[in-house]
Structure formats: C-alpha cells, structure tokens
Design an enzyme around this catalytic site. Sequence first.
Site, short mmCIF file in Angstrom:
data_model
loop_
_atom_site.label_atom_id
_atom_site.label_comp_id
_atom_site.label_asym_id
_atom_site.label_seq_id
_atom_site.Cartn_x
_atom_site.Cartn_y
_atom_site.Cartn_z
N HIS A 34 1.21 -1.13 -0.07
CA HIS A 34 0.29 -0.43 0.00
C HIS A 34 1.04 1.42 -0.34
O HIS A 34 2.36 1.18 -0.08
CB HIS A 34 -1.13 0.23 1.75
N GLY A 36 2.21 3.65 2.35
CA GLY A 36 2.77 3.35 3.47
C GLY A 36 4.12 2.65 2.59
O GLY A 36 5.17 3.12 3.00
N HIS A 37 4.33 1.25 2.19
CA HIS A 37 4.69 0.38 1.86
C HIS A 37 6.02 1.51 0.08
O HIS A 37 7.07 1.98 0.62
CB HIS A 37 4.53 -0.43 1.04
N GLY A 147 8.84 1.16 8.70
CA GLY A 147 8.33 2.14 9.16
C GLY A 147 8.10 2.41 10.05
O GLY A 147 8.13 1.72 11.25
N GLN A 148 7.87 4.03 10.48
CA GLN A 148 7.74 4.03 12.50
C GLN A 148 6.29 3.47 12.38
O GLN A 148 5.82 3.48 13.57
CB GLN A 148 7.18 5.56 12.42
N ASP A 150 5.65 0.52 12.54
CA ASP A 150 5.49 -0.47 13.73
C ASP A 150 6.57 0.17 14.78
O ASP A 150 8.69 -0.08 14.19
CB ASP A 150 6.25 -1.44 12.55
N VAL A 176 2.71 6.72 6.74
CA VAL A 176 1.55 6.79 6.24
C VAL A 176 0.26 6.81 6.89
O VAL A 176 -0.46 5.72 7.18
CB VAL A 176 1.94 6.19 4.82
N SER A 186 -1.70 -3.84 6.12
CA SER A 186 -2.31 -4.65 5.12
C SER A 186 -3.71 -4.91 5.84
O SER A 186 -4.37 -5.62 4.96
CB SER A 186 -0.47 -5.49 5.02
N ARG A 187 -3.16 -5.33 7.00
CA ARG A 187 -4.00 -5.75 7.67
C ARG A 187 -6.06 -5.57 7.71
O ARG A 187 -6.51 -5.50 8.09
CB ARG A 187 -3.34 -6.27 9.45
#
Length: 280
Positions: A34, A36-37, A147-148, A150, A176, A186-187
Amino acid sequence: MQVVKSVAEMQDICRKLRRGGEALGFVPTMGALHEGHLSLIRRARAECQVVAASIFVNPLQFAPGEDFAQYPRTFEEDCRQLDTEGVAVLFAPEAEEMYPSGAVTLVTVSGIGDRLDGASRPGHFTGVATVVAKLFHVVAPARAYFGQKDAAQLAVLRQMVQDLNFDLELVGCEIVRDRDGLALSSRNKYLSGKERDQALVLSRTLNQMKQSISSRERQSAALLQLGKDALNGTEGVRLDYLAIVDSRTLLPVPSAEKGVLVAVAAYVGRTRLIDNFLIA
Ligand code: AMP
C-alpha cells in the site's frame, strides 16, 4: 525489475551492484503493498542509487493461531507497483529457501524484544530479527528503510544493528495514513465496513492524547487514563496495550517528554491493529 527467488542469486546480484559503487537501498516487506510501503520505496529511491525490495511473509514471526495463512498475498500487483516505482531487484524467496531444513539459528534481542508487541506476541520479534538479519546478510545494503508505524519493531532492529555491528544505516520513515486518519496496514483488508469505522478510534485517541500533551498535560498516568477511557468505551474494540515509553528502550516513562513514544495496539473484531506517535 529482476525478481529473484534464490539467496545465492540475490547475493550475487547485490554484490555486483555494490562493486559498481552504487549505494544500495533496501526495503523489506511482507507484500500486500500500500502507500505506506511505497513511501519507503520512494524515500529509498531519493536517497540511494539502486533500490532492492523483498516480499516474504515470514512464518517465524507468526505464532500458531495467528494470521499467517490468511495474510493477504497480492504478488502480481505488488510486482507491478514496485516496477513502476523503479525498484531494480525484488527478492521473493519461498519459506524453504530462507529456512532450509536443519537451520536452527535465531536472533533474539533480549529485553526490548519482549516489550509492547513482543509482550503480546511472544517470539514475534525473534522471528522479525532473525529474518531481517538474514535479509541484511543477503542484500548488504548501505541503508534499510522501515516504517515508524511499527515503532517497536524499529527499536528492536536498531538494537540488533548496533549489537551485531551491521554496517548499514536504518532509516525510520513517517506513518502514512488514510485521509480519515487510519494508519495504512495490509491488515486493514480484514476489516468490514463497520470495523473500519470502529478502527478510527485508535488514531482519534492518539490525537486526543497529543492535544492533551500540547495543552501541557505531561503525566503519563493521566494521559493513559484518558486514552484507555476512549478505547475501552468503543464497541467492537478490545485494547491490547496503550503505552508511553522511551522510544529507544520501549520502557515506560512517567512523563510524556520530547522524543517519547505513545503506542497503541487493539483488536478490532479479530484484527489486531497498531498505531503510535512520537512526541515532537
Ligand atoms: P510489512 O509489509 O507490514 O511488514 O511492512 C513493511 C514495512 O512497511 C515496515 O517497515 C513497516 O513499518 C512499513 N509500513 C507498513 N505500514 C506503513 C505505514 N502506514 N506507513 C509507513 N510505513 C509503513
């Protein structure tokens, strides 16, 4: 974009890229990509001459009964997006390639690996650290992008990179979000329409806590009470943790000062979601 399935071939390609003097950027993922990635990929592209990505749904970081089997897999579409973003090489091994029979070595980041998500999901960060250490050995990037979103994972990996002397820079990238505030994940695909609405309580609560901090409420106990009241009062939402911690050690702190991490994990229906912010 080259798509590579074997460790040996990926090592060979990355070795050649490095020999060419290229600064190699690396973005590890579990796929179902998505925005974010893609933000990590874009940052890597902006800062590195060549970018490698990986897609690997790592069985080692899922406990029995978690969502390994259901985890969304959208490989063709992911490849198309990574290609469009200018990724040079994608590493997408099968589980047997990463963990051939007889492999017994694990990477455990003690203490910090058992905090936040590590407390709720025992063994999770050993799975994460082990696979990321292996990926770092295969790719040997100059910079790796995480990513922040996680935040606990990032803290665990920073500790691992320091302790195991990985010669690379870990780059943490901003969260994001969808327009309504929900952190992309993704979840999120698991959520029904109603659950997606309920899930907004995570970002809304974090925002309320952020506002309280801006209004000079610094006591962690008071802030946590405010947040827990909001989260526990939402139908369909079950709080896992709400924590105010040192962003490096993940240990609780009594006062919400600059650089401190405010993090939440909650089940919305059966879906476990996380979100957080760093105090500016
Ligand atoms: P995953 O595929 O969920 O393992 O995530 C791969 C990388 O993307 C990790 O470094 C995540 O922290 C990062 N990531 C996932 N969601 C987001 C997001 N909403 N914003 C920024 N980075 C993210």
